[in-house]
Write a protein that holds these residues in place. Structure first.
Motif, PDB file in Angstrom:
ATOM      1  N   SER A  44      17.808 -12.541  23.702  1.00  0.00           N
ATOM      2  CA  SER A  44      16.854 -11.530  23.640  1.00  0.00           C
ATOM      3  C   SER A  44      17.279 -10.168  23.475  1.00  0.00           C
ATOM      4  O   SER A  44      18.186  -9.761  23.984  1.00  0.00           O
ATOM      5  N   ILE A  45      16.854  -9.719  22.242  1.00  0.00           N
ATOM      6  CA  ILE A  45      17.479  -8.319  21.786  1.00  0.00           C
ATOM      7  C   ILE A  45      16.266  -7.433  21.707  1.00  0.00           C
ATOM      8  O   ILE A  45      15.070  -7.699  21.247  1.00  0.00           O
ATOM      9  N   VAL A  46      16.569  -6.311  22.281  1.00  0.00           N
ATOM     10  CA  VAL A  46      15.597  -5.164  22.061  1.00  0.00           C
ATOM     11  C   VAL A  46      16.262  -4.025  21.538  1.00  0.00           C
ATOM     12  O   VAL A  46      17.238  -3.571  21.894  1.00  0.00           O
ATOM     13  N   MET A  47      15.617  -3.411  20.501  1.00  0.00           N
ATOM     14  CA  MET A  47      16.253  -2.047  19.917  1.00  0.00           C
ATOM     15  C   MET A  47      15.261  -0.942  20.273  1.00  0.00           C
ATOM     16  O   MET A  47      14.021  -1.006  20.087  1.00  0.00           O
ATOM     17  N   LEU A  48      15.845   0.265  20.585  1.00  0.00           N
ATOM     18  CA  LEU A  48      15.005   1.109  21.224  1.00  0.00           C
ATOM     19  C   LEU A  48      15.252   2.292  20.396  1.00  0.00           C
ATOM     20  O   LEU A  48      16.359   2.951  20.206  1.00  0.00           O
ATOM     21  N   GLU A  49      14.389   2.936  19.507  1.00  0.00           N
ATOM     22  CA  GLU A  49      14.400   4.284  18.838  1.00  0.00           C
ATOM     23  C   GLU A  49      13.404   5.266  19.156  1.00  0.00           C
ATOM     24  O   GLU A  49      12.271   5.206  19.411  1.00  0.00           O
ATOM     25  N   ARG A  50      13.928   6.526  19.524  1.00  0.00           N
ATOM     26  CA  ARG A  50      13.179   7.675  19.828  1.00  0.00           C
ATOM     27  C   ARG A  50      12.440   8.312  18.920  1.00  0.00           C
ATOM     28  O   ARG A  50      11.287   8.802  19.189  1.00  0.00           O
ATOM     29  N   LEU A  51      12.491   8.182  17.472  1.00  0.00           N
ATOM     30  CA  LEU A  51      11.638   8.512  16.826  1.00  0.00           C
ATOM     31  C   LEU A  51      10.563   7.563  16.252  1.00  0.00           C
ATOM     32  O   LEU A  51      10.756   6.433  16.741  1.00  0.00           O
ATOM     33  N   ASP A  52       9.724   7.844  15.182  1.00  0.00           N
ATOM     34  CA  ASP A  52       8.506   6.936  14.972  1.00  0.00           C
ATOM     35  C   ASP A  52       9.092   6.189  13.740  1.00  0.00           C
ATOM     36  O   ASP A  52       8.240   5.412  13.041  1.00  0.00           O
ATOM     37  N   GLU A  53      10.267   6.055  13.586  1.00  0.00           N
ATOM     38  CA  GLU A  53      10.789   5.549  12.196  1.00  0.00           C
ATOM     39  C   GLU A  53      12.140   5.002  12.442  1.00  0.00           C
ATOM     40  O   GLU A  53      13.117   5.815  13.247  1.00  0.00           O
ATOM     41  N   LEU A  54      12.622   3.808  11.599  1.00  0.00           N
ATOM     42  CA  LEU A  54      13.891   3.497  11.698  1.00  0.00           C
ATOM     43  C   LEU A  54      14.805   4.539  10.618  1.00  0.00           C
ATOM     44  O   LEU A  54      14.297   4.916   9.921  1.00  0.00           O
ATOM     45  N   ALA A  55      16.320   4.672  10.966  1.00  0.00           N
ATOM     46  CA  ALA A  55      17.130   5.336  10.161  1.00  0.00           C
ATOM     47  C   ALA A  55      16.663   6.518   9.867  1.00  0.00           C
ATOM     48  O   ALA A  55      16.610   7.056   8.557  1.00  0.00           O
ATOM     49  N   GLY A  56      16.024   7.349  10.703  1.00  0.00           N
ATOM     50  CA  GLY A  56      15.629   8.530  10.624  1.00  0.00           C
ATOM     51  C   GLY A  56      16.428   9.778  10.867  1.00  0.00           C
ATOM     52  O   GLY A  56      16.100  10.935  10.276  1.00  0.00           O
ATOM     53  N   GLU A  57      17.657   9.430  11.228  1.00  0.00           N
ATOM     54  CA  GLU A  57      18.846  10.532  11.232  1.00  0.00           C
ATOM     55  C   GLU A  57      19.819  10.196  10.139  1.00  0.00           C
ATOM     56  O   GLU A  57      19.697  10.120   8.938  1.00  0.00           O
ATOM     57  N   SER A  58      21.164   9.951  10.615  1.00  0.00           N
ATOM     58  CA  SER A  58      22.420   9.855   9.932  1.00  0.00           C
ATOM     59  C   SER A  58      22.239   8.693   8.761  1.00  0.00           C
ATOM     60  O   SER A  58      22.776   8.828   7.898  1.00  0.00           O
ATOM     61  N   SER A  59      21.453   7.681   9.143  1.00  0.00           N
ATOM     62  CA  SER A  59      21.308   6.542   8.141  1.00  0.00           C
ATOM     63  C   SER A  59      20.224   6.856   7.043  1.00  0.00           C
ATOM     64  O   SER A  59      20.076   6.035   6.097  1.00  0.00           O
ATOM     65  N   SER A  60      19.664   7.693   7.215  1.00  0.00           N
ATOM     66  CA  SER A  60      18.452   8.137   6.235  1.00  0.00           C
ATOM     67  C   SER A  60      19.414   8.555   4.968  1.00  0.00           C
ATOM     68  O   SER A  60      20.184   9.008   4.805  1.00  0.00           O
ATOM     69  N   PRO A  61      18.681   7.984   3.716  1.00  0.00           N
ATOM     70  CA  PRO A  61      19.385   8.292   2.442  1.00  0.00           C
ATOM     71  C   PRO A  61      19.705   9.940   2.001  1.00  0.00           C
ATOM     72  O   PRO A  61      20.629  10.252   1.418  1.00  0.00           O
ATOM     73  N   TRP A  62      18.838  10.739   2.649  1.00  0.00           N
ATOM     74  CA  TRP A  62      18.910  12.181   2.254  1.00  0.00           C
ATOM     75  C   TRP A  62      19.897  12.720   3.400  1.00  0.00           C
ATOM     76  O   TRP A  62      19.945  13.889   3.193  1.00  0.00           O
ATOM     77  N   ASN A  63      20.232  12.063   4.380  1.00  0.00           N
ATOM     78  CA  ASN A  63      21.012  12.779   5.459  1.00  0.00           C
ATOM     79  C   ASN A  63      22.537  12.278   5.238  1.00  0.00           C
ATOM     80  O   ASN A  63      23.279  12.464   6.051  1.00  0.00           O
ATOM     81  N   ASN A  64      22.999  11.391   4.140  1.00  0.00           N
ATOM     82  CA  ASN A  64      24.177  11.117   4.016  1.00  0.00           C
ATOM     83  C   ASN A  64      24.585  10.962   2.488  1.00  0.00           C
ATOM     84  O   ASN A  64      23.484  10.884   1.633  1.00  0.00           O
ATOM     85  N   ALA A  65      25.690  10.817   1.961  1.00  0.00           N
ATOM     86  CA  ALA A  65      26.125  10.955   0.571  1.00  0.00           C
ATOM     87  C   ALA A  65      25.753   9.499   0.236  1.00  0.00           C
ATOM     88  O   ALA A  65      25.884   9.351  -1.009  1.00  0.00           O
ATOM     89  N   GLY A  66      25.833   8.330   0.960  1.00  0.00           N
ATOM     90  CA  GLY A  66      25.516   7.068   0.439  1.00  0.00           C
ATOM     91  C   GLY A  66      26.618   6.482  -0.622  1.00  0.00           C
ATOM     92  O   GLY A  66      26.362   5.988  -1.288  1.00  0.00           O
ATOM     93  N   THR A  67      27.754   7.049  -0.219  1.00  0.00           N
ATOM     94  CA  THR A  67      29.104   6.626  -1.246  1.00  0.00           C
ATOM     95  C   THR A  67      29.499   5.508  -1.115  1.00  0.00           C
ATOM     96  O   THR A  67      29.864   4.671  -2.201  1.00  0.00           O
ATOM     97  N   GLY A  68      29.255   4.473  -0.131  1.00  0.00           N
ATOM     98  CA  GLY A  68      30.005   3.327   0.107  1.00  0.00           C
ATOM     99  C   GLY A  68      31.296   3.796   0.212  1.00  0.00           C
ATOM    100  O   GLY A  68      32.108   3.176  -0.830  1.00  0.00           O
ATOM    101  N   HIS A  69      31.661   4.276   1.276  1.00  0.00           N
ATOM    102  CA  HIS A  69      33.252   4.641   1.358  1.00  0.00           C
ATOM    103  C   HIS A  69      34.202   3.404   1.278  1.00  0.00           C
ATOM    104  O   HIS A  69      34.091   2.708   2.081  1.00  0.00           O
ATOM    105  N   ALA A  70      34.964   3.670   0.237  1.00  0.00           N
ATOM    106  CA  ALA A  70      35.908   2.434  -0.042  1.00  0.00           C
ATOM    107  C   ALA A  70      37.375   3.081  -0.255  1.00  0.00           C
ATOM    108  O   ALA A  70      38.221   2.401  -0.715  1.00  0.00           O
TER     109      ALA A  70
END
Length: 498
Positions: A44-70
């Motif tokens: 049984s798995i529960v994910m808790l997020e404080r915002l009203d959306e997922l990926a609303g902070e550093s994972s948001s595409p406008w909050n990182n460069a999305g480079t796919g660091h390699a």
């Protein structure tokens, strides 16, 4: 099932008991949840997020460069052009990420690949004799590795113009220039990927609870963790007991691990750094630039502040971003609180904090200069990259907030780090992720490390599935050139970036 359909309401005060609580709705929690949903679907798995959306902070595409660091274009991973150790390590980890995502696409767990990953060459460009020599030496070193053998190098302005026309548009200076290019790079929308991975969890029974802010973590006599907080959708408090807790809460991770009172974070502190970018959606400009182009950081700038002109694809729309321009706030998340930084200060981390401040005076001067910089001065930095830029095409936008990790040091008292660090409690029942780049790009390998350290009794049972999801765990992805080429070709075809 779409992730939005899985959101449940508050549970109220009670004795809910689960196997796993994921704190934070970003790429790290989503990766771990998707992995465990495949490995142990009965948990049984529960994910808790404080915002009203997922990926609303550093994972948001406008909050990182999305480079796919390699390790392809981030010069800060190779301050010594003769030492490729870190770049190669990150390159191997990113190949594992490609394998994991490709396996989920093949199985139908992830949607059409173009929804989160797009082919985008990775480049470096430098100016001046000293940096030209540095890039030349870096290229010679990297070309010895099968991971980077396809990299190209030039000091010919005409070839640079072919690779990235905007870099040479309107350029009149006669100074030396050099560039490297790796055609097989990628641009990744980690927001879309996060949401897709949570769907994998939900399809196997996990619950996603939005607007649930975790306030406390405590260990009971039974060995279970009690996770407490507030459901902001109704104002009720909640309490959940869990056998294992993962804290993937970005800038809030340290303060939650401190609340858990695990000794592994004693003396740890954080230094918040924000960023702004110049962005354009003008299709005439965007059409002329199909790469992510990195360069050298300014003197005194933190490694995460290397300037770059990036092609971004978000929800099918192409844009260009240039930056970052450093900002400072005592918030530890973009949508955090001004008191955040002060809530992490303890007697044990005051000395490391002060030591880092004294040791990094150039960084402090750099930050002050960035904070005082006018829009005109910021635009001048873009024109160093793209001389023909028109101010009317670009807007200044706020990006994400990073909590850079400060660690105790036996000689320096405290050191400021610029990486990703997994912290695991001594008994393996709690773990958290601190730091920043390369972060999202290497999430699958970080989570495999977590599984090994926190669930040793299960690792043998999970081994065959893990090797199917990430064959590089058995045979090193860069064992030879054939191994690299086969992996790139196979995952590239499945992900649609070949």
């Amino acid at each position: 099932m779409n992730h939005s359909e899985s959101v449940s309401g508050g549970t109220g005060i009670g004795d809910e008991v689960v196997d796993l609580v994921l704190v934070g709705g970003g790429i790290m929690s989503a990766t771990l949840g998707a992995l465990l949903a495949r490995l142990q679907p009965d948990w049984s798995i529960v994910m808790l997020e404080r915002l009203d959306e997922l990926a609303g902070e550093s994972s948001s595409p406008w909050n990182n460069a999305g480079t796919g660091h390699a390790g392809l274009c981030e010069l800060n991973y190779m301050p010594d052009p003769g030492d490729s150790t870190k770049a190669e390590t990150i390159g191997r980890q990113f190949h594992l990420s490609r394998q994991f995502w490709a396996a989920l696409v093949e199985d139908g767990d992830l949607p059409a690949c173009a929804s989160f990953i797009n082919p985008t060459p990775h480049m470096d460009v430098v100016f001046g004799d000293r940096d030209v020599e540095y890039l030349r030496n870096r290229f010679v070193t990297l070309r010895r590795s099968p991971l980077f053998s396809a990299m190209e190098h030039t000091e010919d302005p005409d070839l640079v113009r072919q690779w990235a026309p905007l870099l040479m548009d309107g350029r009149t200076d006669a100074g030396s220039i050099a560039a490297t290019r790796y055609e097989g790079g990628t641009d990744i929308d980690f927001g879309a990927l996060t949401r897709a991975l949570t769907d994998v969890m939900v399809d196997r029974g996990a619950q996603i609870r939005l607007r649930h802010e975790v306030i406390g973590l405590s260990r009971g006599g039974t060995g279970q963790w009690t996770v407490t907080g507030r459901d902001h959708s109704c104002g009720d408090r909640f309490r959940i007991k869990s056998r294992f807790v993962f804290v993937g809460a970005g800038g809030y991770a340290l303060k939650l691990l401190q609340k858990a009172k695990i000794p592994e974070v004693r003396g740890y502190a954080v230094f918040p750094l924000g960023a702004q970018f110049l962005r354009t959606d003008n299709p005439d400009v965007v059409a002329q630039h199909s790469a992510k182009v990195y360069s050298q950081a300014s003197v005194g700038a933190p490694p995460m502040s290397v300037p770059h002109l990036d092609k971004r694809v978000v929800a099918g729309i192409e844009s260009l971003m240039f930056g970052p321009y450093a900002t400072f706030s005592t918030r530890l998340l973009r949508r955090g609180r001004l008191v955040d930084l002060f809530t992490t200060i303890r007697l044990r981390n005051i000395a490391p904090l002060l030591a880092v401040g004294i040791q990094n005076l150039p960084l402090l001067r750099y930050l002050i200069g960035e904070l005082l910089a006018s829009r005109k001065r910021k635009f001048a930095q873009l024109r160093h990259f793209y001389p023909g830029a028109d101010p009317a095409d670009w807007e200044l936008v706020q990006a994400g907030q990073r909590a850079q990790l400060i660690k105790p040091h036996p000689r320096k008292i405290g050191v400021l780090t610029f990486g990703t660090e997994l912290v695991v409690g001594a008994d393996g029942t709690i773990a958290g992720l601190l730091g920043a780049s390369p972060g999202a790009s290497i999430a699958p390998s970080v989570m495999v490390d977590l599984l090994t350290r926190c669930f040793p009794a299960y690792r043998e049972r999970w081994e065959s599935t893990l090797r199917i999801l990430m064959p590089g765990l058995e045979t090193q992805v860069d064992a030879d050139q054939d191994a690299v080429d086969v992996n790139l070709d196979r995952t590239g075809r499945i992900l649609g970036v070949a």
